[in-house]
Each structure stands twice: as structure tokens, then as C-alpha cells.
Design a protein around this motif. Structure first.
Motif, PDB file in Angstrom:
ATOM      1  N   ALA A  88       0.855  -1.194   0.000  1.00  0.00           N
ATOM      2  CA  ALA A  88       0.000   0.000   0.000  1.00  0.00           C
ATOM      3  C   ALA A  88       0.885   1.235   0.000  1.00  0.00           C
ATOM      4  O   ALA A  88       1.723   1.408   0.895  1.00  0.00           O
ATOM      5  N   LEU A  89       0.710   2.089  -1.005  1.00  0.00           N
ATOM      6  CA  LEU A  89       1.552   3.286  -1.135  1.00  0.00           C
ATOM      7  C   LEU A  89       0.944   4.463  -0.375  1.00  0.00           C
ATOM      8  O   LEU A  89      -0.224   4.795  -0.574  1.00  0.00           O
ATOM      9  N   GLY A  90       1.771   5.090   0.460  1.00  0.00           N
ATOM     10  CA  GLY A  90       1.310   6.208   1.284  1.00  0.00           C
ATOM     11  C   GLY A  90       1.724   7.566   0.768  1.00  0.00           C
ATOM     12  O   GLY A  90       1.319   8.585   1.322  1.00  0.00           O
ATOM     13  N   ARG A  91       2.551   7.583  -0.273  1.00  0.00           N
ATOM     14  CA  ARG A  91       3.033   8.851  -0.843  1.00  0.00           C
ATOM     15  C   ARG A  91       3.036   8.774  -2.356  1.00  0.00           C
ATOM     16  O   ARG A  91       3.206   7.701  -2.925  1.00  0.00           O
ATOM     17  N   ASP A  92       2.912   9.941  -2.998  1.00  0.00           N
ATOM     18  CA  ASP A  92       3.086  10.032  -4.446  1.00  0.00           C
ATOM     19  C   ASP A  92       4.562   9.835  -4.787  1.00  0.00           C
ATOM     20  O   ASP A  92       5.439  10.331  -4.072  1.00  0.00           O
ATOM     21  N   ALA A  93       4.828   9.161  -5.883  1.00  0.00           N
ATOM     22  CA  ALA A  93       6.205   9.062  -6.371  1.00  0.00           C
ATOM     23  C   ALA A  93       6.618  10.414  -6.943  1.00  0.00           C
ATOM     24  O   ALA A  93       5.797  11.138  -7.510  1.00  0.00           O
ATOM     25  N   PRO A  94       7.896  10.770  -6.809  1.00  0.00           N
ATOM     26  CA  PRO A  94       8.370  11.991  -7.478  1.00  0.00           C
ATOM     27  C   PRO A  94       8.295  11.804  -8.995  1.00  0.00           C
ATOM     28  O   PRO A  94       8.206  10.668  -9.469  1.00  0.00           O
ATOM     29  N   PRO A  95       8.328  12.901  -9.768  1.00  0.00           N
ATOM     30  CA  PRO A  95       8.262  12.755 -11.236  1.00  0.00           C
ATOM     31  C   PRO A  95       9.421  11.905 -11.750  1.00  0.00           C
ATOM     32  O   PRO A  95      10.508  11.917 -11.170  1.00  0.00           O
ATOM     33  N   GLY A  96       9.180  11.179 -12.815  1.00  0.00           N
ATOM     34  CA  GLY A  96      10.245  10.389 -13.438  1.00  0.00           C
ATOM     35  C   GLY A  96      10.311   8.975 -12.899  1.00  0.00           C
ATOM     36  O   GLY A  96       9.422   8.519 -12.177  1.00  0.00           O
ATOM     37  N   VAL A  97      11.388   8.307 -13.274  1.00  0.00           N
ATOM     38  CA  VAL A  97      11.554   6.908 -12.870  1.00  0.00           C
ATOM     39  C   VAL A  97      12.053   6.864 -11.438  1.00  0.00           C
ATOM     40  O   VAL A  97      12.991   7.574 -11.061  1.00  0.00           O
ATOM     41  N   LEU A  98      11.412   6.036 -10.627  1.00  0.00           N
ATOM     42  CA  LEU A  98      11.730   5.912  -9.204  1.00  0.00           C
ATOM     43  C   LEU A  98      12.974   5.045  -9.025  1.00  0.00           C
ATOM     44  O   LEU A  98      13.029   3.918  -9.532  1.00  0.00           O
ATOM     45  N   ALA A  99      13.953   5.558  -8.300  1.00  0.00           N
ATOM     46  CA  ALA A  99      15.144   4.749  -7.997  1.00  0.00           C
ATOM     47  C   ALA A  99      14.765   3.631  -7.016  1.00  0.00           C
ATOM     48  O   ALA A  99      13.921   3.829  -6.142  1.00  0.00           O
ATOM     49  N   ARG A 100      15.402   2.491  -7.168  1.00  0.00           N
ATOM     50  CA  ARG A 100      15.102   1.364  -6.269  1.00  0.00           C
ATOM     51  C   ARG A 100      15.282   1.769  -4.806  1.00  0.00           C
ATOM     52  O   ARG A 100      14.483   1.410  -3.964  1.00  0.00           O
ATOM     53  N   ASP A 101      16.351   2.530  -4.529  1.00  0.00           N
ATOM     54  CA  ASP A 101      16.624   2.840  -3.117  1.00  0.00           C
ATOM     55  C   ASP A 101      15.715   3.938  -2.568  1.00  0.00           C
ATOM     56  O   ASP A 101      15.780   4.247  -1.382  1.00  0.00           O
ATOM     57  N   ALA A 102      14.856   4.525  -3.416  1.00  0.00           N
ATOM     58  CA  ALA A 102      13.863   5.494  -2.944  1.00  0.00           C
ATOM     59  C   ALA A 102      12.485   4.862  -2.804  1.00  0.00           C
ATOM     60  O   ALA A 102      11.544   5.505  -2.327  1.00  0.00           O
ATOM     61  N   ALA A 103      12.365   3.593  -3.201  1.00  0.00           N
ATOM     62  CA  ALA A 103      11.036   2.974  -3.294  1.00  0.00           C
ATOM     63  C   ALA A 103      10.384   2.797  -1.926  1.00  0.00           C
ATOM     64  O   ALA A 103       9.175   3.041  -1.767  1.00  0.00           O
ATOM     65  N   GLU A 104      11.165   2.395  -0.937  1.00  0.00           N
ATOM     66  CA  GLU A 104      10.539   2.087   0.354  1.00  0.00           C
ATOM     67  C   GLU A 104       9.954   3.318   1.025  1.00  0.00           C
ATOM     68  O   GLU A 104       9.065   3.207   1.863  1.00  0.00           O
ATOM     69  N   ASP A 105      10.450   4.525   0.642  1.00  0.00           N
ATOM     70  CA  ASP A 105       9.879   5.752   1.202  1.00  0.00           C
ATOM     71  C   ASP A 105       8.406   5.921   0.836  1.00  0.00           C
ATOM     72  O   ASP A 105       7.680   6.654   1.509  1.00  0.00           O
ATOM     73  N   LEU A 106       7.983   5.287  -0.242  1.00  0.00           N
ATOM     74  CA  LEU A 106       6.581   5.427  -0.681  1.00  0.00           C
ATOM     75  C   LEU A 106       5.639   4.484   0.048  1.00  0.00           C
ATOM     76  O   LEU A 106       4.427   4.651   0.001  1.00  0.00           O
ATOM     77  N   VAL A 107       6.212   3.449   0.682  1.00  0.00           N
ATOM     78  CA  VAL A 107       5.365   2.372   1.218  1.00  0.00           C
ATOM     79  C   VAL A 107       4.746   2.781   2.543  1.00  0.00           C
ATOM     80  O   VAL A 107       5.455   3.118   3.492  1.00  0.00           O
ATOM     81  N   PHE A 108       3.409   2.738   2.608  1.00  0.00           N
ATOM     82  CA  PHE A 108       2.712   2.949   3.877  1.00  0.00           C
ATOM     83  C   PHE A 108       2.671   1.657   4.683  1.00  0.00           C
ATOM     84  O   PHE A 108       2.913   1.649   5.883  1.00  0.00           O
ATOM     85  N   GLY A 109       2.315   0.567   4.011  1.00  0.00           N
ATOM     86  CA  GLY A 109       2.184  -0.683   4.750  1.00  0.00           C
ATOM     87  C   GLY A 109       1.927  -1.844   3.812  1.00  0.00           C
ATOM     88  O   GLY A 109       2.047  -1.724   2.590  1.00  0.00           O
ATOM     89  N   TYR A 110       1.572  -2.970   4.442  1.00  0.00           N
ATOM     90  CA  TYR A 110       1.401  -4.216   3.703  1.00  0.00           C
ATOM     91  C   TYR A 110       0.093  -4.889   4.112  1.00  0.00           C
ATOM     92  O   TYR A 110      -0.414  -4.692   5.219  1.00  0.00           O
ATOM     93  N   ALA A 111      -0.413  -5.704   3.198  1.00  0.00           N
ATOM     94  CA  ALA A 111      -1.603  -6.502   3.462  1.00  0.00           C
ATOM     95  C   ALA A 111      -1.405  -7.844   2.774  1.00  0.00           C
ATOM     96  O   ALA A 111      -0.434  -8.053   2.037  1.00  0.00           O
TER      97      ALA A 111
END
Ligand code: MN
Length: 238
Positions: A88-111
Motif C-alpha cells: 500500500a503506497l502512502g506517498r506520491d512518487a516523485p516525477p520520473g523513474v523511481l530509484a530502487r533505493d527510494a522505493a521504500e519511502d513510498l510504502v505505507f504498509g502491507y496486506a
């Protein structure tokens, strides 16, 4: 301006310890466990370097079902379960292609969810080179647990995903078996779509997919950390 029809309410998923998560989009990954890819007759990549691009499809947001019971759907004689980790994503991705090491910042949680599939319709579509929508994107096709904040789950790779039907285990795998992990998938999705807060991602299923019938009781788990119980009810009267 006044709406000319009543606006549909967004689907909301309960969050552990309070609040709800309004759903925007539901992305799904196909063939993300090698053993499941093989059981579906597809080639599994020999290594991460050889994996190519993931397979994506979508379900409508209102396919999410959180009531613990779904109706056997119309139009199929072969409804299959696919147990999946859901991000579950809790934040908008920044414009452009998301770097792998920035991906977890978007995650709110899991189900934990079920990617319910009309396998007969999906198989016919695959054979004919047609889209999968009728096989995948139907009403109540995505039973979902509560969403658990990421901090309560910790590292995913050691976690085990499983599904029991009527008390018998049918699917189980460690998340270390994912061909594309969560940062990989969010990176790949961002090449194709603008990811936003409210998006869910079904991460793909391990081997052991099989048919469900009315009356079946599904118990899907991520270890003891997340649990989804869902019963298959008789078809809705139409
Ligand atoms: Mn699936």
C-alpha cells in the motif's frame, strides 16, 4: 458544478490500529514466483539478470473486498485462488523513474490479498492473444486483509506467505523467492505509470493455485503478522 449522478464512494481498507486507507488504483504483477510461472506453462527466468520485464495488469479499485466473504463470480467454472503480498503506497512518487533505493519511502504498509482469477477465461484469452481483463478484473476479485503499517512488518525477505483452504495448506513460499522484490516492482511500475498515494500493488503468487467452490474457507497469512479470512459464498442472485 453539480454531479449529475451520485459520486461513488472510494473503497476504503481498514488500517491496523486505526483509520482507513482510501484506494486509488490496484496494480498486479504476474509471474513473480518461478514455481508459479512454470505451473502456468510459462518460462521462468534462470537468474535475476535473465528476468526481462515483469508482467503487469490491473484490477478496478472497487474489486477490493474487505468483508470476509465474496460471492462465487458469474461467467466461470474454474475460479482460482492466488495468495499475494500487497503493498500500500502512502506517498506520491516523485516525477520520473523511481530509484530502487527510494522505493521504500513510498510504502505505507502491507496486506495479504487474494488475486481471484477466472482461470478458464484467462486461459482462453492467453491462447487467443487477448487481454486478461475478464479473467482478472471482476467484481469482488480482490479480497484483502487490513493494512498493517510497514514498521510493524520489518524486513520482508524472511517472511512466509501462505494460504490454507478448509484447513489444508495449498500455497506457501518465503518472500525471498520473489523474482522482483518490492523496490524492483515500484521501480518498474514507475517507468510506466505515475504512482500515487492510495495505490495498491499485488505482488504475485507462488505455486499451488487451484479451484475454489462455494463454501470454501480461505485463510491467507504473512506468518503471524497479517491474516486474511475469506469465505466463498454462493453466486449472487442476478
Ligand atoms: Mn496473481
Amino acid at each position: 458544478m453539480t454531479d449529475v449522478i451520485p459520486a461513488p464512494a472510494p473503497v476504503r481498507v481498514p488500517v491496523r490500529d486505526g483509520g482507513s486507507f482510501p484506494v486509488r488504483r490496484v496494480y498486479c504483477v504476474g509471474r513473480n514466483f518461478a514455481d508459479h510461472a512454470r505451473e502456468m506453462g510459462a518460462q521462468a527466468p534462470a537468474s535475476r539478470a535473465d528476468r526481462g520485464r515483469p508482467v503487469f495488469f490491473m484490477k478496478p479499485a472497487d474489486a477490493i473486498a474487505t468483508r470476509g466473504e465474496v460471492h462465487y463470480p458469474p461467467g466461470t467454472a474454474d475460479l482460482h485462488h492466488e495468495v499475494e503480498l500487497v503493498v500500500a503506497l502512502g506517498r506520491d512518487a516523485p516525477p520520473g523513474v523511481l530509484a530502487r533505493d527510494a522505493a521504500e519511502d513510498l510504502v505505507f504498509g502491507y496486506a495479504v490479498g487474494l488475486d481471484l482469477t477466472r482461470r478458464d477465461l484467462q486461459s482462453a484469452a492467453k491462447q487467443a492473444g487477448l487481454p486478461w481483463d475478464t479473467g482478472k478484473a471482476f467484481d469482488e476479485s480482490a479480497p484483502l486483509s487490513e493494512i498493517v503499517p510497514a514498521a510493524a512488518i520489518g524486513p520482508l525477505a524472511a517472511r512466509r506467505l501462505s494460504l490454507a483452504v478448509n484447513g489444508t495448506e495449498r500455497q506457501a513460499a518465503p518472500l525471498s523467492d520473489l523474482i522482483w522484490d518490492v523496490p524492483d516492482i515500484l521501480h518498474e511500475l514507475s517507468r510506466l505509470y505515475a504512482l500515487r498515494a492510495g495505490d495498491l500493488v499485488f505482488m504475485g503468487t507462488p505455486a499451488g493455485v487451484a479451484a475454489l467452490v462455494p463454501g470454501d474457507a480461505c485463510e491467507a497469512r504473512l506468518d503471524d503478522a497479517i491474516e486474511l479470512r475469506c469465505r466463498i459464498a454462493a453466486p449472487r442472485v442476478r
